[in-house]
Design an enzyme around this catalytic site. Structure first.
Site, PDB file in Angstrom:
ATOM      1  N   ASP A   1       0.829  -1.201   0.000  1.00 49.44           N
ATOM      2  CA  ASP A   1       0.000   0.000   0.000  1.00 49.44           C
ATOM      3  C   ASP A   1       0.870   1.261   0.000  1.00 49.44           C
ATOM      4  OD1 ASP A   1      -2.655   1.329   0.271  1.00 49.44           O
ATOM      5  OD2 ASP A   1      -1.782   2.002   2.161  1.00 49.44           O
TER       6      ASP A   1
ATOM      7  N   LYS B   1       1.227   4.203  -3.026  1.00 46.06           N
ATOM      8  CA  LYS B   1       1.140   5.644  -2.772  1.00 46.06           C
ATOM      9  C   LYS B   1       2.397   6.363  -3.252  1.00 46.06           C
ATOM     10  CE  LYS B   1      -1.923   5.077   1.234  1.00 46.06           C
ATOM     11  NZ  LYS B   1      -2.043   5.164   2.701  1.00 46.06           N
TER      12      LYS B   1
END
Length: 803
Positions: free
Chosen positions: A661, A665
């Site tokens: 994750d 980003k």
């Protein structure tokens, strides 16, 4: 004396007819001198035309005629129309026998709509003790023999009206509108909305105090309220403004209606039969304040295009065109041409388009042979929107709004005075275009129509935030947020008027299976403007719909990171489609939830600032985990268990601990700097030992203590004035095609910006050439449904203000 005129909808059986009788009765018993002009009741004119066409085609029409008679007789104690019905029957039988009818016969038949109406009203008034008299205007209004659009013979008609009222002025005269007769007593009609014209002429001849036109709406509006829900009533207009509205197709007026009133300075008031308390719209000679007054629409029109490269430099082409129009009695409402005369567009009534085409082809026959003219075409699929009172100084506002909604006018035209602008729009788009323009030029709340995909934790919170804030936003910002679609992976709830607070229950009860194409079709069917699609899913497949949505006028907002982290080819393809369709794609919450991170990086990059490095704590979950583990005398598994119990992690905590994750980003920020990195090029330190990466979430949760030894060693290896932080870092020569992307666990000084982080906050340090060693720091809550939803809400408002 006041002249009252009642339209067909007002005179329809039921409430309308009762209101008409009440209105006349009230004025009669108040001793107000009045004369009444009536249209055909309900749809009588259209029904008579249908009967004519059936008779012409030798189709059985008797059943329809019986239904027509039944409607006309409803509420009467006796058949007062026996003579009229007999004449209509004979005329229809004659048409059926010949298989054709002339304009003269058509006028004879459709005239009975008004005759039956006036006789009906007069009869009912007399039944209610009101001294009323049926007046056949064929005995008063004398015209030329131009059947279908006859012109009154002024002197004769005026004399007839004056003589009649000298003898019969003590009665309530119920006069047939729309019809007249030649000097040979042949029935004629006065053209579209001719009943208004009849009333206007009579008002002129009698020097009436006021002409009151009763309709089914409260007056003249800024647009047709049947097409624009936000249309506002106009309190006052001047004759000039009303005439402009009539010329450009305002349905409530006839272009010829105004002239007789102007001659005698007779006020015209538009009133609502069904709402007698409303003051309506007053039209007088007094000039009102300048400004945009109304939008009017012409739909029964066609665009004729004449194109020819060989016409370059030739004079007189337009004269030849207008000569053809004059010979065929065709009125041109709009003409647009380039200075070279290579292309000329004409807007004419659709029923005259074929005649115009034949005439032009004949006129330019030799020019086809010499190839000076390439083609002459007719486009019936158009409508004309006219902005009455609009000048070119600020026309860019409605025009830009149209382009943003992917509506491109086919043709533009402004009048010589520069105070009216007409746009030719494709018929499929004109309702949406009308709403877009209206919202822009009249300053009413701009409606933003929103489709929300995904109503889980973030999506559901967002929906509730919108519903709670909508009224306040409309009041403060003039923006009306209308959620017309809420969808999950299987079902959708649709409502063009907006979805209410009980949306969960309604979706569960009335949700229907769908494809994204169905929502696109729904928006088109209901002419919804200013469209936004919001993706609050985490779906890797839903992003495939982004391109179709953008191509169909939807701007995009997403809390779903997938579209920005899949292949660079898709990333570029999506942006190409967005640019081609002039659509926006906002995703501020992809990194940092509600923090203004992506916007800041975009602004720096677009301004030419050289960003040299970005690093930070990207995950609120891992921020909480290491902020606490670094300073507390607890095992890693204990702190992780607290995070799980508090709902800070995904159901399977490995989705947070594997670092993917954070990697996604970081990749999103890299691509904002036009770097072409792919996800598999990111160096990610997975915080889960290999032995625990496989198996079920439940199995992993049972083995959390196996993490303690590893993290005890990591904690022991840091210095006493350091803390652990799991960071993403973008570095390298960021002016090249690719940068270095790394996700890792590091020790940092407790006194540094990263080291001072608390709770579950995120922090980002942006290093630039101008700022040197002193980074721009953005810090705050970087996780949580409420924060993320609020960030999406912020994107909605950003987009809404641009529309």
């Amino acid at each position: 004396m006041k002249i009252l005129k009642f339209g067909g909808k007002s005179l329809a059986n039921g409430e309308g007819l009762q209101k008409v009788i009440q209105t006349i009765a009230q004025k009669y018993f108040n001793n107000e001198p009045i004369a009444v002009v009536v249209s055909a009741r309900g749809n009588a004119t259209d029904e008579l035309v249908i009967l004519l066409k059936k008779a012409q085609a030798k189709i059985e029409f008797q059943n329809d005629f019986e239904q027509f008679k039944k409607y006309q007789l409803e509420g009467l104690k006796e058949n007062i129309f026996e003579e009229e019905f007999t004449v209509i029957q004979k005329l229809l039988e004659g048409v059926s026998l010949l298989g054709d009818y002339s304009d003269k016969i058509k006028d004879q038949v459709i005239a009975y709509g008004e005759i039956l109406s006036a006789k009906y009203v007069a009869y009912v008034l007399n039944e209610n003790s009101i001294k009323a008299q049926f007046v056949d205007s064929r005995q008063l209004i004398k015209t030329d023999a131009n059947f279908g659009n006859a012109q009154p013979i002024e002197a004769t008609s005026k004399q007839n009206v004056l003589e009649y009222f000298v003898k019969n002025g003590d009665k309530v005269n119920i006069i047939t509108g729309f019809i007249g007769s030649t000097v040979l007593n042949e029935t004629t009609t006065l053209g579209r909305n001719g009943s208004n014209y009849t009333a206007s002429l009579i008002a002129n001849y009698l020097n009436a105090e006021e002409f009151q036109n009763y309709t089914h709406v409260d007056g003249i509006f800024t647009a047709n309220p049947d097409l624009v829900a936000d249309a506002k009533k106009i309190e006052r207009l001047s004759f000039n403004e009303a005439n402009e509205l009539a010329n450009f197709g305002a349905q409530i007026l006839h272009a010829k209606t105004i002239i007789p009133l102007v001659e005698k300075n007779i006020p015209l008031r538009i009133l609502n039969t069904f709402n007698p308390e409303n003051n309506g719209t007053l039209i007088t000679s007094e000039q009102t304040n300048e400004g945009i007054k109304s939008l009017s629409v012409l739909t029964n029109v066609s665009l004729i295009n004449l194109e020819g490269r060989g016409l370059l430099g030739k004079t007189g082409v337009d004269a030849r065109i207008f000569s053809v129009m004059a010979e065929n009695d065709i009125s041109v409402s709009i003409i647009s041409q380039g200075s070279s005369e290579r292309g000329i567009g004409l807007v004419v009534s659709s029923d005259k388009a074929s005649k115009a085409l034949v005439g032009l082809e004949k006129e330019f026959e030799n020019d086809f042979y010499t190839k000076d003219v390439n083609k002459i075409t007719v486009n019936d699929n158009i409508a004309v929107i006219s902005i009455i009172g609009q000048d070119l100084t600020n026309f860019h506002k409605p025009y830009t709004a149209l382009i943003r909604n992917k509506i491109t006018p086919i043709l533009l035209n402004n009048t010589v005075t520069g105070r009216n602008i007409s746009l030719v729009i494709s018929k499929e788009e004109f309702k949406r275009a009308l709403n877009v323009i209206h919202g822009e030029v009249f300053g009413v709340a701009k409606k933003i129509n929103i489709a929300i995909f995904g109503h889980g934790t973030v999506g559901g919170t967002l929906i509730n935030q919108i519903l709670e804030s909508a009224k306040n936003i409309e009041k403060r910002k003039g923006i009306k947020l209308n959620v017309f679609a809420i969808a999950n992976s299987k079902e959708v709830l649709l409502n063009k008027f907006g979805i209410g607070e009980n949306w969960k229950a309604v979706l569960e009860d009335k949700g229907q299976e769908y494809k994204v194409e169905d929502i696109i079709a729904y928006a088109k069917e209901h002419h919804l403007e200013n469209l936004i699609a919001i993706d609050n899913t985490a779906s890797a497949t839903f992003i495939e719909n982004y391109i179709a949505l953008a191509e169909n006028s939807f701007d995009l907002i997403s809390s779903n990171k997938v579209a920005n982290t899949v292949s660079y080819d898709f990333y570029k393809k999506l942006r190409k489609v967005l640019a081609e369709n002039q659509k926006e794609y906002l995703y501020e919450t992809n990194v940092g939830a509600g923090l203004p991170l992506i916007d800041t990086i975009k602004l720096l990059h677009l301004s030419g600032e050289n960003i040299t490095k970005i690093k930070g704590v990207f995950s609120g979950t891992l921020s909480y985990l290491f902020n606490n583990f670094s300073v507390q005398d607890k095992k890693f598994s204990e702190v992780l268990k607290e995070a799980i119990d508090n709902g800070f992690t995904e159901p399977d905590p490995r989705e947070d601990l594997n670092g993917n994750d954070v990697g996604r980003k970081l990749l999103i920020l890299a691509r904002e700097l036009d770097l072409q990195n792919e996800f598999d090029e990111i160096k990610i330190q997975n915080l889960i030992p290999e032995a625990l990466r496989e198996g079920s979430a439940a199995s992993f949760l049972d083995k959390l203590t196996e993490l303690d030894g590893i993290y005890d060693e990591i904690k022991a290896s840091k210095k006493s004035d350091e803390v652990l932080r799991y960071i993403g870092e973008l570095s390298g020569d960021l002016q090249q095609d690719k940068g270095n992307l790394e996700v890792k666990l590091v020790s940092v000084s407790v006194s540094s910006a990263l080291g001072s982080l608390k709770g579950s906050d995120s922090i980002f340090e942006i290093y630039t050439e101008s700022y040197g060693e002193q980074p721009i720091v953005i810090q705050g809550a970087g996780a949580g449904a409420s924060v993320t939803a609020r960030g999406v809400f912020g994107d909605i408002l950003r987009l809404s203000e641009k529309k």
